[in-house]
Design an enzyme around this catalytic site. Structure first.
Site, PDB file in Angstrom:
ATOM      1  N   THR A  28      -2.038  -0.448   3.597  1.00 38.45           N
ATOM      2  CA  THR A  28      -1.310  -0.033   4.839  1.00 38.45           C
ATOM      3  C   THR A  28      -0.494   0.452   6.129  1.00 38.45           C
ATOM      4  O   THR A  28       1.127  -0.205   5.323  1.00 38.45           O
ATOM      5  CB  THR A  28      -1.623  -1.694   5.898  1.00 38.45           C
ATOM      6  OG1 THR A  28      -3.217  -2.365   5.445  1.00 38.45           O
ATOM      7  CG2 THR A  28      -0.528  -1.719   7.560  1.00 38.45           C
ATOM      8  N   GLY A  29      -0.601   1.122   7.224  1.00 31.98           N
ATOM      9  CA  GLY A  29       1.164   2.109   7.600  1.00 31.98           C
ATOM     10  C   GLY A  29       1.075   2.948   7.715  1.00 31.98           C
ATOM     11  O   GLY A  29      -0.170   3.678   6.846  1.00 31.98           O
ATOM     12  N   SER A  30       2.476   3.930   8.156  1.00 27.05           N
ATOM     13  CA  SER A  30       2.149   5.275   7.883  1.00 27.05           C
ATOM     14  C   SER A  30       1.779   6.698   7.301  1.00 27.05           C
ATOM     15  O   SER A  30       1.082   7.046   7.101  1.00 27.05           O
ATOM     16  CB  SER A  30       3.015   5.655   8.911  1.00 27.05           C
ATOM     17  OG  SER A  30       4.907   5.437   8.487  1.00 27.05           O
ATOM     18  N   THR A  31       2.202   5.338   6.378  1.00 26.71           N
ATOM     19  CA  THR A  31       2.274   6.572   4.766  1.00 26.71           C
ATOM     20  C   THR A  31       0.814   6.335   3.931  1.00 26.71           C
ATOM     21  O   THR A  31       0.426   7.069   3.349  1.00 26.71           O
ATOM     22  CB  THR A  31       3.684   5.678   4.069  1.00 26.71           C
ATOM     23  OG1 THR A  31       4.640   6.041   4.719  1.00 26.71           O
ATOM     24  CG2 THR A  31       3.347   7.409   3.034  1.00 26.71           C
ATOM     25  N   ASP A  83      -0.475   2.104  -1.620  1.00 27.72           N
ATOM     26  CA  ASP A  83      -0.168   1.332  -0.633  1.00 27.72           C
ATOM     27  C   ASP A  83       2.022   2.363  -0.610  1.00 27.72           C
ATOM     28  O   ASP A  83       2.215   2.717  -1.539  1.00 27.72           O
ATOM     29  CB  ASP A  83      -0.438   0.378  -0.521  1.00 27.72           C
ATOM     30  CG  ASP A  83       0.331  -0.421   0.698  1.00 27.72           C
ATOM     31  OD1 ASP A  83       0.984   0.180   2.047  1.00 27.72           O
ATOM     32  OD2 ASP A  83       0.338  -1.675   0.770  1.00 27.72           O
ATOM     33  N   LYS A  96       7.695  -5.315   1.889  1.00 26.45           N
ATOM     34  CA  LYS A  96       6.274  -4.930   2.289  1.00 26.45           C
ATOM     35  C   LYS A  96       6.098  -5.898   3.001  1.00 26.45           C
ATOM     36  O   LYS A  96       6.385  -7.007   3.147  1.00 26.45           O
ATOM     37  CB  LYS A  96       4.761  -4.906   1.096  1.00 26.45           C
ATOM     38  CG  LYS A  96       5.464  -3.322   0.232  1.00 26.45           C
ATOM     39  CD  LYS A  96       3.922  -2.791  -0.518  1.00 26.45           C
ATOM     40  CE  LYS A  96       2.577  -3.039   0.561  1.00 26.45           C
ATOM     41  NZ  LYS A  96       3.027  -2.165   1.605  1.00 26.45           N
ATOM     42  N   GLY A  97       5.467  -5.326   4.356  1.00 25.63           N
ATOM     43  CA  GLY A  97       4.737  -6.706   5.023  1.00 25.63           C
ATOM     44  C   GLY A  97       5.706  -5.465   7.016  1.00 25.63           C
ATOM     45  O   GLY A  97       5.389  -6.888   7.686  1.00 25.63           O
ATOM     46  N   GLY A  98       6.270  -4.808   6.554  1.00 21.87           N
ATOM     47  CA  GLY A  98       6.921  -4.525   7.787  1.00 21.87           C
ATOM     48  C   GLY A  98       5.271  -4.503   8.773  1.00 21.87           C
ATOM     49  O   GLY A  98       5.955  -4.711  10.080  1.00 21.87           O
ATOM     50  N   GLU A 105      -2.345  -7.251   1.187  1.00 25.62           N
ATOM     51  CA  GLU A 105      -1.943  -5.908   0.680  1.00 25.62           C
ATOM     52  C   GLU A 105      -1.592  -6.714  -0.671  1.00 25.62           C
ATOM     53  O   GLU A 105      -1.559  -6.038  -2.338  1.00 25.62           O
ATOM     54  CB  GLU A 105      -0.141  -5.711   1.148  1.00 25.62           C
ATOM     55  CG  GLU A 105      -1.155  -5.349   2.193  1.00 25.62           C
ATOM     56  CD  GLU A 105       0.109  -4.228   2.883  1.00 25.62           C
ATOM     57  OE1 GLU A 105       0.771  -3.403   3.751  1.00 25.62           O
ATOM     58  OE2 GLU A 105       1.431  -4.775   2.467  1.00 25.62           O
TER      59      GLU A 105
END
Ligand code: 5RP
Length: 231
Positions: A28-31, A83, A96-98, A105
């Site tokens: 999850t996230g932009s990357t 991830d 992690k977890g932003g 995750e």
């Protein structure tokens, strides 16, 4: 070159590690979204894989990219999870977890033979903790839980504000599992292994954003391409 280009470089390199028949965890996230895009392009060309998304946001994106999806009940053992991370150190310890998805995750990453972290170069740090450590907490009794978190943190050399995460309307943010996230503004975490274990022993803490001994190697996107840490 922007951090987005660096993220893209890392995501494209990670997509090259994926082979026919693999079962994948999708971060999850932009990357991670750049990775899902790259994976979707390979699926369109005939790559035969199946993915387990780590969030509803990633599920929606993977569906639009035509990536076949499953879940850990149907497919409890995965080959690789790819991830992002908010911070990583030279021992491949992560924060992690932003994006609020740390619990799923971690469940998905630990159900995988390997976790590949993809990140832009700004995420590599000497000492973890400048990025506030997210901790997922059951809403019931959360004030008492947070007091215990502060005590435990102090025993492990960490002090700082522990703040309930809010959404864009100023209301408490709820995770996909309907829990709160408390962001711990410690500045630095001198003993990540000890802190991670101690936080998870508190009743009411579901999990924390320290990923220790989970990442197999990291692909760091740079202006020139990618560097690998830990392979
Ligand atoms: C989400 C995460 C993300 O991997 C982390 O926040 C990095 O995000 P981005 O790739 O957008 O920088 O842990 O819970």
């Amino acid at each position: 070159m922007s951090s987005n280009e660096q993220k893209k470089n890392a995501a494209l390199k990670a997509a090259g590690f994926i082979e026919n028949g693999m079962k994948l965890g999708l971060g999850t996230g932009s990357t991670a979204e750049y990775f899902v895009q790259a994976l979707g392009a390979r699926v369109a060309e005939g790559l035969d894989i199946v993915g387990v998304p780590t969030s509803e946001r990633t599920r929606a994106m993977a569906e639009t990219r035509g990536i076949p999806l499953t879940n850990l009940d149907e497919t409890p053992h995965l080959d690789i999870t790819v991830d992002g991370a908010d911070e990583l150190d030279s021992k491949l310890r992560l924060i992690k977890g932003g994006g609020g998805a740390l619990l799923r995750e971690k469940i998905v990453a630990t159900a995988s033979d390997r976790m590949i972290v993809i990140a832009d170069v700004s995420k590599v740090v000497g000492t973890l903790g400048a990025f506030p450590l997210p901790v997922e907490v059951i809403p019931f009794g959360s004030t008492a839980t947070v007091q215990k978190m502060a005590d435990v943190a102090k025993e492990h050399g960490c002090e700082g504000e522990i703040r309930l995460r809010a959404d864009e309307f100023g209301e408490p943010f709820f995770t996909d599992s309907e829990n709160f996230i408390f962001d711990c503004h410690f500045g630095s975490i001198p003993d990540p292994d000890g802190l991670a274990a101690a936080l998870n022993r508190i009743a009411g803490v579901v999990d924390n954003g320290l990923f220790i001994g989970i990442c197999s190697f990291a692909i760091v996107g740079t202006d020139k391409g990618t560097d690998i840490i830990g392979q």
